[in-house]
Design a protein around this motif. Structure first.
Motif, PDB file in Angstrom:
ATOM      1  N   GLY A 146     -51.444  43.761  -1.457  1.00 25.49           N
ATOM      2  CA  GLY A 146     -52.676  42.817  -1.381  1.00 25.49           C
ATOM      3  C   GLY A 146     -52.846  42.152  -2.444  1.00 25.49           C
ATOM      4  O   GLY A 146     -53.595  40.945  -2.500  1.00 25.49           O
ATOM      5  N   ALA A 147     -52.685  42.727  -3.656  1.00 23.98           N
ATOM      6  CA  ALA A 147     -53.182  42.059  -4.841  1.00 23.98           C
ATOM      7  C   ALA A 147     -52.187  40.644  -5.221  1.00 23.98           C
ATOM      8  O   ALA A 147     -52.453  39.564  -5.355  1.00 23.98           O
ATOM      9  CB  ALA A 147     -53.092  42.944  -5.867  1.00 23.98           C
ATOM     10  N   SER A 148     -50.909  40.957  -4.677  1.00 26.72           N
ATOM     11  CA  SER A 148     -49.937  39.987  -5.066  1.00 26.72           C
ATOM     12  C   SER A 148     -50.310  38.826  -4.048  1.00 26.72           C
ATOM     13  O   SER A 148     -50.059  37.538  -4.251  1.00 26.72           O
ATOM     14  CB  SER A 148     -48.454  40.804  -4.743  1.00 26.72           C
ATOM     15  N   ALA A 149     -50.635  39.322  -2.551  1.00 32.35           N
ATOM     16  CA  ALA A 149     -50.934  38.114  -1.581  1.00 32.35           C
ATOM     17  C   ALA A 149     -52.031  37.191  -2.076  1.00 32.35           C
ATOM     18  O   ALA A 149     -52.025  36.133  -1.838  1.00 32.35           O
ATOM     19  CB  ALA A 149     -50.873  38.731  -0.283  1.00 32.35           C
ATOM     20  N   PHE A 150     -53.207  38.019  -2.717  1.00 27.68           N
ATOM     21  CA  PHE A 150     -54.407  37.370  -3.067  1.00 27.68           C
ATOM     22  C   PHE A 150     -53.932  36.184  -4.162  1.00 27.68           C
ATOM     23  O   PHE A 150     -54.621  35.402  -4.448  1.00 27.68           O
ATOM     24  CB  PHE A 150     -55.408  38.508  -3.478  1.00 27.68           C
ATOM     25  N   ALA A 151     -53.075  37.010  -5.159  1.00 27.75           N
ATOM     26  CA  ALA A 151     -52.942  35.912  -6.323  1.00 27.75           C
ATOM     27  C   ALA A 151     -52.299  34.801  -5.945  1.00 27.75           C
ATOM     28  O   ALA A 151     -52.488  33.762  -6.368  1.00 27.75           O
ATOM     29  CB  ALA A 151     -52.082  36.786  -7.140  1.00 27.75           C
ATOM     30  N   LEU A 152     -51.417  34.692  -4.902  1.00 25.81           N
ATOM     31  CA  LEU A 152     -50.655  33.634  -4.420  1.00 25.81           C
ATOM     32  C   LEU A 152     -51.561  32.855  -3.623  1.00 25.81           C
ATOM     33  O   LEU A 152     -51.474  31.567  -3.853  1.00 25.81           O
ATOM     34  CB  LEU A 152     -49.403  34.009  -3.526  1.00 25.81           C
ATOM     35  N   TYR A 153     -52.412  33.272  -2.874  1.00 25.39           N
ATOM     36  CA  TYR A 153     -53.374  32.741  -2.302  1.00 25.39           C
ATOM     37  C   TYR A 153     -54.328  31.977  -3.106  1.00 25.39           C
ATOM     38  O   TYR A 153     -54.575  30.699  -3.041  1.00 25.39           O
ATOM     39  CB  TYR A 153     -54.209  33.601  -1.445  1.00 25.39           C
ATOM     40  N   SER A 154     -54.917  32.629  -4.520  1.00 25.17           N
ATOM     41  CA  SER A 154     -55.680  31.886  -5.252  1.00 25.17           C
ATOM     42  C   SER A 154     -54.851  30.944  -5.899  1.00 25.17           C
ATOM     43  O   SER A 154     -55.457  29.703  -6.108  1.00 25.17           O
ATOM     44  CB  SER A 154     -56.132  32.894  -6.435  1.00 25.17           C
ATOM     45  N   PHE A 155     -53.625  30.728  -6.385  1.00 24.93           N
ATOM     46  CA  PHE A 155     -52.947  29.766  -6.866  1.00 24.93           C
ATOM     47  C   PHE A 155     -52.795  28.618  -5.892  1.00 24.93           C
ATOM     48  O   PHE A 155     -52.457  27.396  -6.484  1.00 24.93           O
ATOM     49  CB  PHE A 155     -51.649  30.020  -7.549  1.00 24.93           C
ATOM     50  N   LYS A 156     -52.746  28.805  -4.570  1.00 25.55           N
ATOM     51  CA  LYS A 156     -52.460  27.831  -3.800  1.00 25.55           C
ATOM     52  C   LYS A 156     -53.766  27.049  -3.593  1.00 25.55           C
ATOM     53  O   LYS A 156     -53.736  25.659  -3.164  1.00 25.55           O
ATOM     54  CB  LYS A 156     -51.971  28.298  -2.506  1.00 25.55           C
TER      55      LYS A 156
END
Length: 83
Positions: free
Chosen positions: A26-36
């Motif tokens: 979940g943390a990894s997915a949110f980090a990728l979403y935030s950079f996008k």
């Protein structure tokens, strides 16, 4: 001794491993979403004002209900005067 063999031997670790895996993914997915997203500043040197390129017609939230965008006249006047 492999990881799965250890889990089969100590079954009390299975919930801990499952919760940690879920939290890390979940943390990894949110980090990728935030950079996008366009409103997150990662590199200020190449794009010091990223909010200028945000499309007002594209929702910037995960859930947007009845969003309508109208330009603010005073802000438009200030923007034209400073450029």
């Amino acid at each position: 001794m492999g990881f799965f063999q250890l889990l089969m031997k100590k079954k009390e670790l299975i919930p801990l491993v499952a919760i940690m895996t879920f939290a890390a993914s979940g943390a990894s997915a949110f980090a990728l979403y935030s950079f996008k997203k366009t409103d997150v500043i990662v590199d200020r040197k190449r794009n010091p004002e990223p909010w200028e390129t945000v499309d007002p017609n594209v929702p910037q939230k995960l859930v947007t209900i009845n969003q309508q965008w109208k330009p603010i006249e005073e802000l438009q006047k200030v923007r034209k005067a400073t450029k």
